[in-house]
Each structure stands twice: as structure tokens, then as C-alpha cells.
Write a protein that holds these residues in place. Structure first.
Motif, short mmCIF file in Angstrom:
data_model
loop_
_atom_site.label_atom_id
_atom_site.label_comp_id
_atom_site.label_asym_id
_atom_site.label_seq_id
_atom_site.Cartn_x
_atom_site.Cartn_y
_atom_site.Cartn_z
N ARG A 24 1.30 4.27 -3.04
CA ARG A 24 0.42 5.26 -2.41
C ARG A 24 -0.27 6.21 -3.39
O ARG A 24 -1.40 6.64 -3.16
CB ARG A 24 1.18 6.05 -1.34
CG ARG A 24 2.46 6.73 -1.81
CD ARG A 24 3.27 7.25 -0.64
NE ARG A 24 4.56 7.78 -1.07
CZ ARG A 24 5.63 7.02 -1.27
NH1 ARG A 24 5.57 5.71 -1.09
NH2 ARG A 24 6.77 7.56 -1.66
N ARG A 25 0.41 6.53 -4.51
CA ARG A 25 -0.20 7.46 -5.47
C ARG A 25 -1.45 6.85 -6.10
O ARG A 25 -2.49 7.49 -6.19
CB ARG A 25 0.82 7.83 -6.56
CG ARG A 25 0.33 8.98 -7.45
CD ARG A 25 1.47 9.53 -8.30
NE ARG A 25 1.02 10.65 -9.10
CZ ARG A 25 0.51 10.54 -10.33
NH1 ARG A 25 0.40 9.35 -10.88
NH2 ARG A 25 0.11 11.60 -11.00
N MET A 32 0.83 -1.21 0.00
CA MET A 32 0.00 0.00 0.00
C MET A 32 0.87 1.26 0.00
O MET A 32 0.61 2.21 -0.74
CB MET A 32 -0.91 0.00 1.23
CG MET A 32 -1.84 1.19 1.34
SD MET A 32 -2.81 1.11 2.84
CE MET A 32 -1.57 1.38 4.10
N ILE A 33 1.92 1.27 0.81
CA ILE A 33 2.81 2.44 0.89
C ILE A 33 3.58 2.62 -0.41
O ILE A 33 3.73 3.73 -0.92
CB ILE A 33 3.77 2.29 2.10
CG1 ILE A 33 2.97 2.37 3.41
CG2 ILE A 33 4.86 3.35 2.06
CD1 ILE A 33 3.71 1.86 4.62
N PHE A 85 -4.10 6.07 -2.82
CA PHE A 85 -4.78 7.20 -2.20
C PHE A 85 -5.12 8.32 -3.18
O PHE A 85 -5.82 9.26 -2.83
CB PHE A 85 -3.91 7.77 -1.06
CG PHE A 85 -3.72 6.78 0.05
CD1 PHE A 85 -4.78 6.43 0.87
CD2 PHE A 85 -2.49 6.17 0.25
CE1 PHE A 85 -4.61 5.50 1.89
CE2 PHE A 85 -2.31 5.24 1.27
CZ PHE A 85 -3.38 4.90 2.09
#
Length: 662
Positions: A83-84, A79-80, A87
Motif C-alpha cells: 500500500r505504501r 495491493m494491500i 497509494f
């Protein structure tokens, strides 16, 4: 009653076997097969399982394990890293889609609670179908594939508040103040549950699983996993929240431990069945009468789902400066309703938040969108080429031109397919030897980083003839495929052999599972990671204990020359799974004690002709002496230990023959 229940279960399993087999033959997703089974056996079909409470109980357990499995796949690190997409793309897509659907539901006269459920459910796409299909098509690392995965991750995150929301809506009873109070309480409970579960995961689960793992009992390990999953589900239910929220959080907690892969391995045998059970229960809810009576409404709703979600996804992708073809492929891949949507809708039925007829119409439309989804994902590239032909071809032409212009004087080079860790290691050896190479990779970020550093790396699919032509395959000395995606590797080998039948191809694979298939497809050499690491360890050991380097080199050369055949068989242990051994075509070594009145006593190895059973006689141990590769004229005596190697079922047949002569 119990007899009837047992008959129902047998009928359910029989129909599931037939239907899912047919689905696989027709290349339909198994999910659809399970849904059809549910329609057949449910109260709206033949009525073999007609008690509502039974259906609800089955659905709850099915949903619990579905969410547990999805939670187990969830990765904070992934997920990190993305992230673009997660999120950025994900946030705008979910909230925009939900907002539009809520607005349209309002115009259609749906009440607020129903509207919230439908808006939330329809905003989510199918993680199971999309990931599986993209992986099989080797598109998971492509531009549209990575964007799709990022959006799916955010959708999975959004499932947590939605799972909290549904019981809160049911408790509100009605009125704005009651709803606000219920949502506030649900939010506070949700925060408390997440914090408590996080603390349990951090301070209790890791030492617990360390202790359980040290006992080396598979049954105990699996039992602990199930206890944690169901215990978490029971905890959240007692808190007035959804059971599925607890299961999802339990999966997330366990995904962060070092035992994640062992957990996945242990639950895999029954995980798919439990997931199938959930989709069976979804099918039980669907009414054939509703489908017949409201066919055009359901069809219109299905088309509307694709248009609304597809349009939002396309526009959001364009907003994030994705090319037209890539944006359309993202939209086509994610425009269906997913399993989380079905989870939310079945929960809404349980909490009486969906009117029966309206809910059935909407649920049937959602399932229909899922049934069409695999075909849209499968043909997303062809559709994008038709609609965005100019930009699509211009983009590919630009990539091909770049490769051609940068390497127009190249010859006797290596084409590196994949530039991950293994590919980069190979490239460093080539650099040191002043050998030129062209690397092709589908990870845009990795390509950008490598090109910025001056590496000869390009974004491109090595399975496409135009890309390989741009990489001057006709002038190349060899090709090496450094990743372990079997389907992608087969596609690349097939394309290369069509263009250049003679160029040497070296392939990396994880183990020996697909060695023969890869060689038959056209690979000259296949290097399995497992065997190579074993050879390197053994080589280092032999050198450390004083074995001459020439002798070590000779041994390793012989092993590689015979394509690892001497390493193919192993003594099985308690923890080994014979089924997995068969799947990867790994043999075992087994010793048969010649005793009593066995048929083989006094017989020669030649007369026994054990090669007919596809087994090899490795040795005979007589007393304290072990004789390797015994002569065919050797007679077996009482108390001989005959050492055989081969597949387990072949050895079992040979052992029976040695004992009985049959």
C-alpha cells in the motif's frame, strides 16, 4: 471477398511469425514485432487490411482481451501488502505527471478533451514490458523492482476511471456544463457497474464456476470464461461505458476466485495472440508518412516523455527517502508510455476525441518510447552505477561490510540463498543442529523482520561476487538455493562456480523441467518440489500400512540416488497436455497391444532394439501375469501387452515400428 479476407489473414499471420521471430532473436520485445506487423499490413503500409471498420473491430476485441488479461493478474492482496508504494509513490507519480503534461498541452494549444486523454495516457507505464523484463533480470523483488510494481498497480487502478472518462468526454459534446453532467453520469454509472459486477462475482460466478468445474470439461470451462469476459464487456457498453472497463472488471472478479490459475492456464494458448492482435491494430493506426514528415517532432516528444516522467519518478522516489541509485532505477524502468496508454489513445480515436494527425504524432511517440523501454530497464543498473556511482557503491559497500563484520569468525557454515518459507524451514533445521548459516534475500521487508528477530539474514543479491565474498564463500561448507526462479538460480550457480569450483550446491526447483540445465551449470543436487512431495506421501503411506522403516528408507534413497528417474514417466490422462509434457521433458507410460499381423509378433526384444527409439520396456503383461523388466531374449506373442515408457513422440515412433517394421 471472403477469399481475399482469408488471404489477408494468412499474410498477416505469416508476417507476424517472421517479425516476432526476428524480434526474439534480436532480444526486442514481441510487442514491437506486432506493431511493425500492423504498420506493414495496415492502410498506411501495404494496405492489405484497409477498411476502417475492420480495424476498429479488431482493435476493440484486442483491447477487451488485453484488459481482461491484466484484470486477471490484478490482486487486491498484493495491493494491500504494498500500500505504501501503491497509494504513496503511485498516487503522486500519476497525478503529478498528468498535471505537468496537461499544462504543457495547454501551452501547445490542444483542446481540453484531447489534453485530458493525452495527460491520462502518458502518465501510465507499461506493465507488460516492465514486469517481464524485471522478472527475467531477477529484479522483481529488489528495492527498485518492488517500488516499480507498486506504482504499476496504482496505474492499473487509475485505468478504471480513465476508461469511464473517455466515453463521457465523447458524450459531453462541448461546454463546461455538458462535460460536468456527462462526468457525473459516467461516475454514477461507473459506481453502479463496479457494485453490480462485484455482487455478480461474489454471489454468481463462484457457484457457476464450481458447477462448470465439476463437469470436468475443458471446453465448457474455457467457453464459460469467454462468456463472462465478453458478457461483462457487453454489459458496460450497454451502460454507455467502455467495453474494456467490463473486461477489466471481469478479469478482476475471476482473479479473486479459486479458479484463477485454471483460467490463466486455459486462456494462455490464445491470450498472447489476442494481445498481439491489439498491438497489430495499434500499428495499423501509425502512419509512415506522419513519421517521415514529423520525425523530429516525434523524436522530441519521445525524449520529452522520458525526461518528464523520469524526472517526476526520480523526485517522487527521493521524496519517499529512496537512495539516489534506487530512485534512478525506478525512473528508468517506468519512464515510457504503456499499453494502457495505447488503449486510451485508440479508444479516443474510436470516439473522435483525438484529431487524426495530432493523434498519430502522439501515438507514434508513445510507441517509440515503448520500443526504447526494454533497453532502459535492462541497463538500469549500469546507468545508475555510472550516474550515482558514489552513493551506489557506498550503499553496496555498507551491506557488504555489515555481512563481513557480523560473521568475521564464521567457517563451515551454509549460505542460504532466499529466505522465504522454504529458506526459513531449512534455517530452523540448521538452528536445531547448531549449524551456522548466512541467509541472503532480496525482500527488504522480510530481511528487516528477520534481522529484528535476531536471524543471520542480510539484504543482498547472491548472484554478485562481492556479496558472496562478504558471506565468506571460501570458508562455507555448502550453498542452498531455496527459491524457484530459474534465471536467478542459473546466475547464482554460475557466479559461485567462478569463485569456488568445489563447494556443494543444493538447488530447489518446482519440477523436473530444468534439472539437466541446473546440473550442467554446476549444481550438485537438484530437488524438484513435485517429486519430493510425492516421495513423502508415499513414504508415510508405506509406514502406515506396516512396511518396515528400513525398506521405505532404502526405496527413497534409491529414487533420490537415481535423480528421480524412476518417477519420471506417468500414465497420461484426458486432462494432461502433451505439449506441456514435452516442455518439462516428462515422459509417459503407454501400453501397446501385440495383435493381428503386426511386424513384432514372434520377434525378441533384443532383435527389435527399442532403445534406438529412446524408449524403455517397463514390463510385458501376458494374460493376468505382469513381468517387470523382461529379458532381452523374450519373444513377443499375440495378445501380449508391451508396457513402454519415454517421451510421447518417441513412443509413437516405436509403436509404429512394432506395427509395421518401419
Amino acid at each position: 471477398m471472403s477469399d481475399h479476407l482469408l488471404i489477408h489473414i494468412v499474410l498477416l499471420l505469416t508476417i507476424a511469425v517472421i517479425t516476432v521471430s526476428l524480434s526474439r532473436r534480436l532480444h526486442f520485445p514481441p510487442i514491437l514485432g506486432y506493431i511493425i506487423v500492423g504498420i506493414i499490413v495496415g492502410p498506411n503500409g501495404f494496405g492489405w487490411i484497409d477498411k476502417v471498420e475492420n480495424i476498429e473491430l479488431l482493435a476493440e476485441f484486442g483491447i477487451v482481451f488485453l484488459l481482461f488479461a491484466i484484470g486477471l493478474e490484478f490482486s487486491f492482496a498484493q495491493m494491500i501488502a504494498m500500500r505504501r508504494q501503491v497509494f504513496g509513490l503511485g498516487t503522486i507519480q500519476v497525478f503529478t505527471t498528468a498535471g505537468i503534461i496537461y499544462f504543457l498541452g495547454n501551452l501547445a494549444g490542444l483542446d481540453a478533451n484531447t489534453n485530458i486523454v493525452i495527460a491520462g495516457a502518458f502518465a501510465l507505464s507499461s506493465t507488460a514490458i516492465v514486469i517481464k523484463q524485471l522478472t527475467e533480470q531477477s529484479e522483481i523483488q529488489s528495492r527498485h523492482g518492488r517500488a516499480a510494481v507498486g506504482i504499476l498497480i496504482f496505474q492499473d487502478i487509475m485505468a478504471i476511471p480513465l476508461l469511464i472518462l473517455i466515453p463521457a468526454l465523447a458524450m459531453s459534446g462541448g461546454g463546461e456544463n455538458a462535460l460536468t453532467w456527462a462526468l457525473t453520469m459516467a461516475f454514477l454509472k461507473g459506481v453502479l457497474v463496479v457494485v453490480v459486477m462485484h455482487m455478480i462475482g461474489k454471489y454468481l460466478l463462484r457457484p457457476l464456476f464450481h458447477e462448470v468445474a465439476s463437469a470436468k470439461s475443458q471446453e465448457l470451462f474455457t467457453l464459460t470464461v469467454l462468456t463472462v469476459a465478453l458478457g461483462a464487456a457487453a454489459f458496460t457498453e450497454e451502460m454507455g461505458l467502455s467495453m474494456t472497463l467490463g473486461a477489466f472488471l471481469a478479469g478482476m472478479m475471476l482473479s479473486e476466485t479459486e479458479y484463477r490459475h485454471q483460467i490463466e492456464s486455459d486462456i494462455r494458448p490464445f491470450q498472447d495472440i489476442l494481445l498481439g492482435l491489439f498491438f497489430v491494430t495499434v500499428g495499423m493506426i501509425i502512419s509512415i508518412d506522419v513519421l517521415a514528415n514529423h520525425f523530429w517532432t516525434i523524436l522530441g516528444l519521445t525524449v520529452a516523455i522520458f525526461i518528464i516522467k523520469g524526472s517526476v519518478l526520480y523526485l517522487v522516489a527521493r521524496l519517499f527517502k529512496k537512495e539516489g541509485g534506487v530512485s534512478l532505477r525506478i525512473a528508468l524502468s517506468l519512464s515510457q508510455v504503456g499499453e494502457f496508454g495505447l488503449v486510451l489513445m485508440t479508444l479516443a480515436f474510436t470516439y473522435k476525441l483525438l484529431p487524426e494527425e495530432t493523434g498519430n504524432i502522439l501515438l507514434t511517440a508513445a510507441v517509440l518510447s515503448m520500443s526504447i523501454a526494454p533497453f532502459l530497464v535492462k541497463f538500469n543498473g549500469k546507468i545508475a552505477k555510472k550516474i550515482h556511482s558514489s552513493s551506489y557503491h557506498a550503499s553496496h559497500h555498507e551491506i557488504e561490510n555489515t555481512i563481513e563484520q557480523d560473521n568475521k569468525n564464521i567457517k563451515d557454515h551454509v549460505i542460504l540463498c532466499g529466505f522465504g518459507r522454504v529458506g526459513q524451514t531449512v534455517s530452523r533445521f540448521l538452528h536445531k543442529s547448531n549449524k551456522r548459516f548466512i541467509a541472503l534475500d532480496m525482500d527488504i521487508k522480510r530481511v528487516h523482520e528477520a534481522r529484528s528477530a535476531g536471524e543471520s539474514v542480510y539484504y543482498g543479491d547472491a548472484a554478485k561476487e562481492t556479496i558472496l565474498h562478504s558471506a565468506y564463500i571460501n570458508k562455507a561448507k555448502s550453498v542452498i538455493i531455496t527459491f524457484i526462479d530459474f534465471h536467478a538460480t542459473i546466475k547464482i550457480i554460475t557466479t559461485i562456480r567462478r569463485m569456488n569450483p568445489d563447494i556443494p550446491i543444493l538447488v530447489r526447483t518446482l519440477d523436473d523441467q530444468h534439472v539437466n540445465e541446473l546440473i550442467e551449470a554446476g549444481a550438485n543436487e537438484v530437488v524438484p518440489d513435485t517429486f519430493e512431495s510425492s516421495i513423502m506421501l508415499a513414504s508415510h503411506l508405506m509406514l502406515m500400512i506396516g512396511e518396515p522403516a528400513s525398506q521405505v528408507l532404502k526405496q527413497t534413497r534409491n529414487i533420490r540416488k537415481n535423480r528421480y528417474k524412476t518417477l519420471a514417466n506417468f500414465y497420461p490422462g484426458e486432462g494432461d497436455n502433451p505439449l506441456e509434457q514435452h516442455q518439462v521433458m516428462t515422459g509417459i507410460i503407454h501400453t501397446v497391444l501385440i495383435e493381428g499381423e503386426m511386424f513384432s509378433v514372434g520377434k525378441t526384444l533384443k532383435s527389435l532394439n527399442l532403445s534406438e527409439f529412446n524408449v524403455h520396456v517397463e514390463a510385458i503383461k501376458r494374460g493376468h501375469v505382469r513381468g517387470e523388466n523382461p529379458s532381452k531374449e523374450t519373444k513377443l506373442r499375440l495378445d501380449d501387452h508391451l508396457v513402454l515408457s519415454g517421451l510421447q513422440e518417441d513412443i509413437e515412433r516405436a509403436e509404429k515400428y512394432l506395427k509395421t517394421g518401419k
